[in-house]
Design a protein around this motif. Structure first.
Motif, PDB file in Angstrom:
ATOM      1  N   VAL A 116      82.598  22.706   3.835  1.00 58.57           N
ATOM      2  CA  VAL A 116      81.352  23.369   4.240  1.00 58.57           C
ATOM      3  C   VAL A 116      80.329  22.351   4.714  1.00 58.57           C
ATOM      4  N   VAL A 117      80.154  21.285   3.933  1.00 60.54           N
ATOM      5  CA  VAL A 117      79.181  20.253   4.313  1.00 60.54           C
ATOM      6  C   VAL A 117      79.616  19.569   5.604  1.00 60.54           C
ATOM      7  N   GLY A 118      80.908  19.287   5.742  1.00 63.38           N
ATOM      8  CA  GLY A 118      81.401  18.665   6.969  1.00 63.38           C
ATOM      9  C   GLY A 118      81.186  19.547   8.183  1.00 63.38           C
ATOM     10  N   LEU A 119      81.398  20.861   8.010  1.00 63.84           N
ATOM     11  CA  LEU A 119      81.173  21.801   9.104  1.00 63.84           C
ATOM     12  C   LEU A 119      79.702  21.812   9.528  1.00 63.84           C
ATOM     13  N   LEU A 120      78.813  21.806   8.540  1.00 61.40           N
ATOM     14  CA  LEU A 120      77.384  21.798   8.860  1.00 61.40           C
ATOM     15  C   LEU A 120      76.978  20.498   9.548  1.00 61.40           C
ATOM     16  N   ILE A 121      77.534  19.388   9.100  1.00 61.92           N
ATOM     17  CA  ILE A 121      77.231  18.112   9.753  1.00 61.92           C
ATOM     18  C   ILE A 121      77.715  18.134  11.206  1.00 61.92           C
ATOM     19  N   GLY A 122      78.910  18.716  11.435  1.00 61.37           N
ATOM     20  CA  GLY A 122      79.424  18.823  12.797  1.00 61.37           C
ATOM     21  C   GLY A 122      78.545  19.683  13.683  1.00 61.37           C
ATOM     22  N   ILE A 123      78.095  20.816  13.137  1.00 63.19           N
ATOM     23  CA  ILE A 123      77.218  21.703  13.906  1.00 63.19           C
ATOM     24  C   ILE A 123      75.895  21.004  14.219  1.00 63.19           C
ATOM     25  N   LEU A 124      75.355  20.277  13.241  1.00 65.82           N
ATOM     26  CA  LEU A 124      74.107  19.550  13.466  1.00 65.82           C
ATOM     27  C   LEU A 124      74.288  18.458  14.526  1.00 65.82           C
ATOM     28  N   ALA A 125      75.457  17.809  14.507  1.00 59.77           N
ATOM     29  CA  ALA A 125      75.702  16.764  15.500  1.00 59.77           C
ATOM     30  C   ALA A 125      75.765  17.359  16.907  1.00 59.77           C
ATOM     31  N   VAL A 126      76.463  18.493  17.049  1.00 59.70           N
ATOM     32  CA  VAL A 126      76.536  19.158  18.356  1.00 59.70           C
ATOM     33  C   VAL A 126      75.141  19.613  18.783  1.00 59.70           C
ATOM     34  N   ASP A 127      74.409  20.178  17.839  1.00 56.93           N
ATOM     35  CA  ASP A 127      73.060  20.646  18.129  1.00 56.93           C
ATOM     36  C   ASP A 127      72.170  19.493  18.607  1.00 56.93           C
ATOM     37  N   ALA A 128      72.238  18.352  17.922  1.00 54.04           N
ATOM     38  CA  ALA A 128      71.434  17.199  18.297  1.00 54.04           C
ATOM     39  C   ALA A 128      71.818  16.692  19.685  1.00 54.04           C
ATOM     40  N   PHE A 129      73.121  16.687  19.965  1.00 53.31           N
ATOM     41  CA  PHE A 129      73.591  16.208  21.272  1.00 53.31           C
ATOM     42  C   PHE A 129      73.087  17.102  22.405  1.00 53.31           C
ATOM     43  N   VAL A 130      73.219  18.434  22.230  1.00 55.30           N
ATOM     44  CA  VAL A 130      72.802  19.376  23.273  1.00 55.30           C
ATOM     45  C   VAL A 130      71.299  19.314  23.482  1.00 55.30           C
ATOM     46  N   SER A 144      69.290  16.839  22.899  1.00 56.71           N
ATOM     47  CA  SER A 144      68.947  15.583  23.550  1.00 56.71           C
ATOM     48  C   SER A 144      69.340  15.591  25.028  1.00 56.71           C
ATOM     49  N   ARG A 145      70.507  16.148  25.319  1.00 56.00           N
ATOM     50  CA  ARG A 145      71.010  16.159  26.705  1.00 56.00           C
ATOM     51  C   ARG A 145      70.149  17.043  27.602  1.00 56.00           C
ATOM     52  N   LYS A 146      69.688  18.170  27.066  1.00 55.20           N
ATOM     53  CA  LYS A 146      68.902  19.116  27.869  1.00 55.20           C
ATOM     54  C   LYS A 146      67.398  18.906  27.721  1.00 55.20           C
ATOM     55  N   HIS A 147      67.024  17.899  26.920  1.00 56.61           N
ATOM     56  CA  HIS A 147      65.610  17.588  26.704  1.00 56.61           C
ATOM     57  C   HIS A 147      64.831  18.803  26.199  1.00 56.61           C
ATOM     58  N   ILE A 148      65.420  19.477  25.231  1.00 60.32           N
ATOM     59  CA  ILE A 148      64.779  20.652  24.646  1.00 60.32           C
ATOM     60  C   ILE A 148      63.761  20.208  23.601  1.00 60.32           C
ATOM     61  N   VAL A 149      62.569  20.745  23.691  1.00 59.74           N
ATOM     62  CA  VAL A 149      61.522  20.422  22.726  1.00 59.74           C
ATOM     63  C   VAL A 149      61.337  21.619  21.801  1.00 59.74           C
ATOM     64  N   ARG A 150      61.390  21.352  20.488  1.00 59.70           N
ATOM     65  CA  ARG A 150      61.179  22.443  19.519  1.00 59.70           C
ATOM     66  C   ARG A 150      60.537  21.867  18.269  1.00 59.70           C
ATOM     67  N   LEU A 151      60.008  22.754  17.447  1.00 62.47           N
ATOM     68  CA  LEU A 151      59.259  22.330  16.267  1.00 62.47           C
ATOM     69  C   LEU A 151      60.128  22.190  15.028  1.00 62.47           C
ATOM     70  N   ALA A 152      61.410  22.513  15.134  1.00 60.77           N
ATOM     71  CA  ALA A 152      62.294  22.446  13.958  1.00 60.77           C
ATOM     72  C   ALA A 152      62.486  20.997  13.521  1.00 60.77           C
ATOM     73  N   GLY A 153      62.948  20.809  12.293  1.00 58.46           N
ATOM     74  CA  GLY A 153      63.163  19.471  11.756  1.00 58.46           C
ATOM     75  C   GLY A 153      64.210  18.701  12.538  1.00 58.46           C
ATOM     76  N   HIS A 154      64.190  17.391  12.414  1.00 58.18           N
ATOM     77  CA  HIS A 154      65.120  16.542  13.133  1.00 58.18           C
ATOM     78  C   HIS A 154      66.520  16.655  12.554  1.00 58.18           C
ATOM     79  N   ASN A 155      67.517  16.829  13.447  1.00 57.76           N
ATOM     80  CA  ASN A 155      68.898  16.967  12.999  1.00 57.76           C
ATOM     81  C   ASN A 155      69.445  15.698  12.363  1.00 57.76           C
ATOM     82  N   VAL A 156      69.002  14.530  12.843  1.00 59.73           N
ATOM     83  CA  VAL A 156      69.487  13.276  12.270  1.00 59.73           C
ATOM     84  C   VAL A 156      69.143  13.210  10.780  1.00 59.73           C
ATOM     85  N   ALA A 157      67.926  13.636  10.436  1.00 63.57           N
ATOM     86  CA  ALA A 157      67.513  13.642   9.031  1.00 63.57           C
ATOM     87  C   ALA A 157      68.374  14.606   8.222  1.00 63.57           C
ATOM     88  N   HIS A 158      68.688  15.767   8.825  1.00 61.05           N
ATOM     89  CA  HIS A 158      69.547  16.737   8.135  1.00 61.05           C
ATOM     90  C   HIS A 158      70.938  16.172   7.912  1.00 61.05           C
TER      91      HIS A 158
END
Length: 329
Positions: free
Chosen positions: A279-293, A295-309
């Motif tokens: 479960v934790v590995g799956l969440l880390i994978g989803i967060l990594a994909v989320d952070a990559f997308v 960053s790639r699309k330069h999306i600005v949002r108020l949610a917490g930083h994925n790297v910290a998560h």
């Protein structure tokens, strides 16, 4: 195609999910916690009803405990301890008493100390100590945990000890299936017990000394580490505790104290850790994909930083690897 779209919506941020994967929304995270709680309750439910199928794998043996203990002493340049049957009998009495009276402590609710069980087994000590452990999976794990604790390590590496006794027994303690390990250390007087007058009993330590340090070793004299047992007028009365045979005899006779080896079809600790890490590995994978997308699309949002998560979840995994069901006393 529909399944692919569903997974894309659930795992990858895009305009349709407000640039945040549904798997990372608060309602999804709450569902994960709820599912893990249900999983934990289910494990407990089936373990109670089918312990041979779903249980805790354990392989703890007295001979392995003795070998590991002496190996640690050898590394420190100390003499080897001799397995003593009287100390082992006392340890067995202590383990049986803990299960019979449902406690996890050095002293029983009725006031019995470790020294009562040692004397009750016929071992007249000049120095004695006790280490306790419960719910470890292997003999090496028990000794390694003792060595990681300063007070337990001090017992194992005390130069004055000459003998050691063990009891390993499985039972139910405080409503939980428990594997207890009792380790008694000792050294005897150079004066044979036979020299004590027949009308007298070999005296235990003075009451005030025995009560002064109830945890793991006899209180030390100011100049001597060894406390000499000398018969005195005050010690003529018979204060020797009852022998092991009088301590819940039916309970003692029905147990083995030399080893606990359980091999359920499914090991609870393996299953639990596997599920948590998946479960934790799956969440880390989803967060990594989320952070990559993002960053790639330069999306600005108020949610917490994925790297910290990710770092937080990674810390949880590392902490989980370091955790053990076992505990010491």
């Amino acid at each position: 195609m529909r399944l692919i779209r569903l997974l894309h919506h659930f795992l990858v941020p895009h305009e349709g999910n407000n640039h945040r994967a549904k798997a990372l929304h608060h309602d999804a995270l709450f569902a994960y916690v709820l599912l893990l709680a249900v999983f934990n309750l289910g494990i407990r439910f089936f373990h109670v009803r089918l312990p041979d199928v779903l249980g805790y794998a354990t392989d703890i043996r007295v001979e392995a405990l003795l070998a590991s203990t002496n190996a640690k002493r050898a590394e420190a340049g100390l003499t080897q301890l001799t397995l003593n049957s009287a100390l082992s009998q006392g340890a067995a009495g202590k383990a049986a008493d803990m299960f019979a009276n449902n406690y996890w402590a050095h002293n029983s609710p009725g006031g019995k100390t470790p020294w009562d069980f040692i004397l009750g087994a016929g071992y007249r000590y000049t120095l004695a100590g006790e280490n306790l452990a419960k719910n470890f999976q292997t003999s090496g794990g028990v000794v390694d945990a003792w060595m990681a604790s300063p007070t337990h390590k001090a017992n194992i590496l005390k130069a004055g000890y000459k003998d050691v006794g063990f009891a390993v027994v499985n039972g139910v303690l405080n409503g939980e299936e428990t594997t207890l390990v009792v380790q008694f250390f000792g050294a005897t007087s150079a004066t044979p017990i036979a020299q004590v007058p027949k009308a007298q009993a070999a005296a235990p330590l003075p009451a005030q000394a025995g009560k002064a340090e109830p945890v793991r070793e006899i209180v030390k004299q100011p100049e001597e580490k060894m406390v000499t047992v000398v018969p005195t007028e005050a010690a003529v009365q018979d204060t020797t505790p009852a022998p092991l045979s009088s301590l819940t005899p039916s309970f003692v006779s029905g147990l083995s104290f030399e080893r606990v080896i359980t091999t359920p079809r499914v090991n609870i600790e393996t299953v639990t850790s596997t599920v948590v890490y998946v479960v934790v590995g799956l969440l880390i994978g989803i967060l990594a994909v989320d952070a990559f997308v993002v960053s790639r699309k330069h999306i600005v949002r108020l949610a917490g930083h994925n790297v910290a998560h990710i770092l937080f979840l990674g810390t949880m995994v590392i902490s989980g690897l370091a955790l053990s069901r076992g505990s010491l006393l």
